[in-house]
Structure formats: C-alpha cells, structure tokens
Write a protein that holds these residues in place. Structure first.
Motif, mmCIF file in Angstrom:
data_model
loop_
_atom_site.group_PDB
_atom_site.id
_atom_site.type_symbol
_atom_site.label_atom_id
_atom_site.label_comp_id
_atom_site.label_asym_id
_atom_site.label_seq_id
_atom_site.Cartn_x
_atom_site.Cartn_y
_atom_site.Cartn_z
ATOM 1 N N TYR A 73 -32.900 28.320 2.691
ATOM 2 C CA TYR A 73 -32.556 28.926 1.405
ATOM 3 C C TYR A 73 -31.528 28.118 0.633
ATOM 4 O O TYR A 73 -31.406 28.282 -0.578
ATOM 5 N N GLY A 74 -30.751 27.317 1.332
ATOM 6 C CA GLY A 74 -29.705 26.553 0.669
ATOM 7 C C GLY A 74 -28.337 27.184 0.758
ATOM 8 O O GLY A 74 -27.393 26.746 0.104
ATOM 9 N N GLY A 133 -34.121 28.113 8.365
ATOM 10 C CA GLY A 133 -33.923 26.678 8.527
ATOM 11 C C GLY A 133 -32.519 26.205 8.212
ATOM 12 O O GLY A 133 -32.104 25.145 8.693
ATOM 13 N N ASP A 134 -31.760 26.996 7.420
ATOM 14 C CA ASP A 134 -30.386 26.613 7.114
ATOM 15 C C ASP A 134 -29.560 26.403 8.377
ATOM 16 O O ASP A 134 -28.708 25.518 8.440
ATOM 17 N N SER A 135 -29.799 27.230 9.386
ATOM 18 C CA SER A 135 -29.021 27.131 10.616
ATOM 19 C C SER A 135 -29.849 26.603 11.786
ATOM 20 O O SER A 135 -29.342 25.839 12.607
ATOM 21 N N PHE A 137 -25.928 30.765 2.845
ATOM 22 C CA PHE A 137 -25.926 32.064 3.514
ATOM 23 C C PHE A 137 -25.594 33.215 2.567
ATOM 24 O O PHE A 137 -25.742 34.377 2.925
ATOM 25 N N ASP A 138 -25.116 32.902 1.373
ATOM 26 C CA ASP A 138 -24.728 33.957 0.437
ATOM 27 C C ASP A 138 -25.957 34.801 0.074
ATOM 28 O O ASP A 138 -27.032 34.253 -0.202
ATOM 29 N N PRO A 139 -25.820 36.125 0.069
ATOM 30 C CA PRO A 139 -26.963 36.997 -0.225
ATOM 31 C C PRO A 139 -27.614 36.751 -1.583
ATOM 32 O O PRO A 139 -28.777 37.097 -1.779
ATOM 33 N N SER A 140 -26.876 36.152 -2.513
ATOM 34 C CA SER A 140 -27.478 35.856 -3.807
ATOM 35 C C SER A 140 -28.522 34.749 -3.702
ATOM 36 O O SER A 140 -29.388 34.604 -4.571
ATOM 37 N N ARG A 152 -39.391 32.536 -5.694
ATOM 38 C CA ARG A 152 -38.157 31.786 -5.491
ATOM 39 C C ARG A 152 -38.488 30.424 -4.893
ATOM 40 O O ARG A 152 -39.589 30.213 -4.402
ATOM 41 N N GLY A 153 -37.491 29.535 -4.914
ATOM 42 C CA GLY A 153 -37.684 28.224 -4.322
ATOM 43 C C GLY A 153 -37.072 28.131 -2.930
ATOM 44 O O GLY A 153 -36.175 28.904 -2.577
#
Length: 282
Positions: free
Chosen positions: A109-110, A79-81, A112-115, A51-52
């Motif tokens: 990740y870009g 890092g998102d938060s 918070f959604d689990p997908s 994944r990226g």
C-alpha cells in the motif's frame, strides 16, 4: 586574525553541497543493490478496487528473461512488511531446504497509515455484521485475478500452474476466502495465523467447484497466538478436514512458541516446504 569556521557552519556547508547531487535515475530499482531482493517494481492502479498498489518483485537468482525456464510465483498480501522479510528469506530456503527458486511478488500500500493502507477492507470477507462497503475481499480478488496476475505473467517468466498465495492475520483470512471462492486461482495457499472474525461464515461455506486436482492449502497457527484466534483456526481446520469433497489437500500445523506476527517466516518456510514436498517438509 582570521577566525576559523565553527564545526556547525562546516557541517551545514557540507550538507548544502550534498543537496546539489544529481537525483537518482527514475528507472533504477534501489532494491537491486540488495542481491536477495533484486528484481523489479511498478505501480498498478486497480479499476476494481479503485486504488493504486505498489508492486515489488523479487526475481530468482540467475534469472534470465530470455530463457525458457518458468518459475513458481508467490503473491504476498501485506507486501509493505512481508515482502522484505519473506522475499529475501526465500533465497536461504533454496540454499538450505532445497526449495525451488521462485518469483516473489509483494502487494503493498505504501504505508501503514489507515488513510493509505486499506487491508481492513481488501481482506474482509462477507459475514454477519459486515456491510457491503466493509467487505472488499471480492473486489481485491478480482484485482489479483484480472489485473495483477496477468501483468506479472506478461512481464516475467511466471508459471501459471504454480501460483502461491501467502497471507498473515487478516491477510490469512483472505487466503481462506480465496480458497473457498476461487480454488483454481492459486495452486498453493498459506494462511498464517488467520483472523477470520468477522466474516467467518463465508469462509465455512461450501467451496466453489475446482477443475484441478492438485491444489493444496496450509493453515499455520502459533501456540502463543491469541487464544480466540487459535480457536478460530482449529474450528476452520476441523470443519474442512471433515469435508472429503474439499478441493484442496489440507495441512494445519501448529508452530510451537509461535506468536501472531513474528513467526510469519516460519509459516512461510513450513508451508512452502510442504507444498513443494522438499526434504525439509514437516
């Protein structure tokens, strides 16, 4: 008599005019308009994880890429938060606590959604009831070691001898996994309120050999965190304190009144000051 346009029509016309504004240049980093977060951003696709990731980089105040100075580099899981909180706060810690300036890297990740956000996989260590598909900590560590860290150390004035890893909750459990399985990868580690179950067994196994003798690890636990997580942290600290052969110095402070997530900045401050032995160290 000519009718005046209604306020709604005027507002729509203004918005329509705004939509024709030229797009922002793609090579401009918006965070550079926030001085405490100014630095860089790039995307990195991982062949190990499949994944990226979005990589945010905060550069030290006065950073000169042509200078000989090398900086400690802090890698933040979640890092998102955590990046916008801890990277900006690092500047104030240099002002008030005498903490050395550092490059701060947020692995995001870009969303918070689990997908999109797969922290439940990437930070999960092996253990009872954990399938191979669920335990992605080994692959995530390979991503850090062989893909991200080499990129950071090629791009920036990063000191390979002073890497620090910070993680919160499940990210904190990954910090412990890294300390046990590859001690030399990071000079310092800070685990804030780690959530180590499931997978606790692999975090209590004997540590892999280390070639360095200056490694250090901090595990902070809030007195208002969930009782089960406080017990897990206490068990991990007591188990490793009793092992003189452990490859790192160990510090296990409690944060009075600290909750599970809201005191991550306190854990960062306490841990970093202890690692760098500043006057503000607890």
């Amino acid at each position: 008599m000519r009718r005046l346009a209604s306020p709604l029509v005027v507002a729509l016309a203004v918005l329509a005019g705004c939509s024709s504004a030229p797009p922002r240049p793609v090579d401009e980093v918006p965070l550079n308009h926030l001085p405490a977060l100014a630095g860089d951003y790039f995307q990195l696709d991982s062949r190990h994880v499949g994944r990226g990731f979005h990589i945010y980089v905060r550069l030290p105040e006065g950073y000169d890429p042509a200078a000989a100075t090398l900086y400690p580099t802090v890698y933040l899981t979640d890092g998102d938060s955590l990046f916008p909180i801890l990277a900006a706060n690092h500047l104030f810690l240099t002002y008030d606590d005498g903490l050395p300036e550092a490059i701060v890297v947020g692995v995001a990740y870009g969303g918070f959604d689990p997908s999109v956000n797969r922290r439940n996989i990437d930070f999960q260590s092996p253990g009872a009831g954990v399938t191979d598909a669920q335990a992605g900590a080994e692959e995530f560590q390979r991503f850090l070691k062989t893909e991200l860290i080499p990129q950071v150390e090629r791009r920036y004035r990063s000191d390979p001898s002073r890497r620090v890893l910070f993680g919160q909750s499940r990210g904190g459990a990954f910090v412990l996994y890294s300390a046990v399985t590859d001690p030399d990868l990071f000079w310092g580690r800070i685990a804030s309120n780690p959530s180590i179950t499931p997978g606790a067994e692999s975090l209590l196994e004997p540590a892999a050999p280390a070639s360095r003798r200056d490694l250090a690890l901090v595990l902070t636990s809030g007195t208002r965190d969930r009782p089960d997580l406080q017990r897990e942290a206490a068990l991990w600290i007591s188990t490793w304190t009793a092992r003189p052969e452990r490859p790192w110095r160990l510090f296990g402070p409690r944060i009075e009144g600290g909750t599970h997530a809201a005191n991550a900045s306190d854990a960062y401050r306490m841990g970093m000051n202890w690692l760098f032995d500043t006057d503000a160290a607890p």
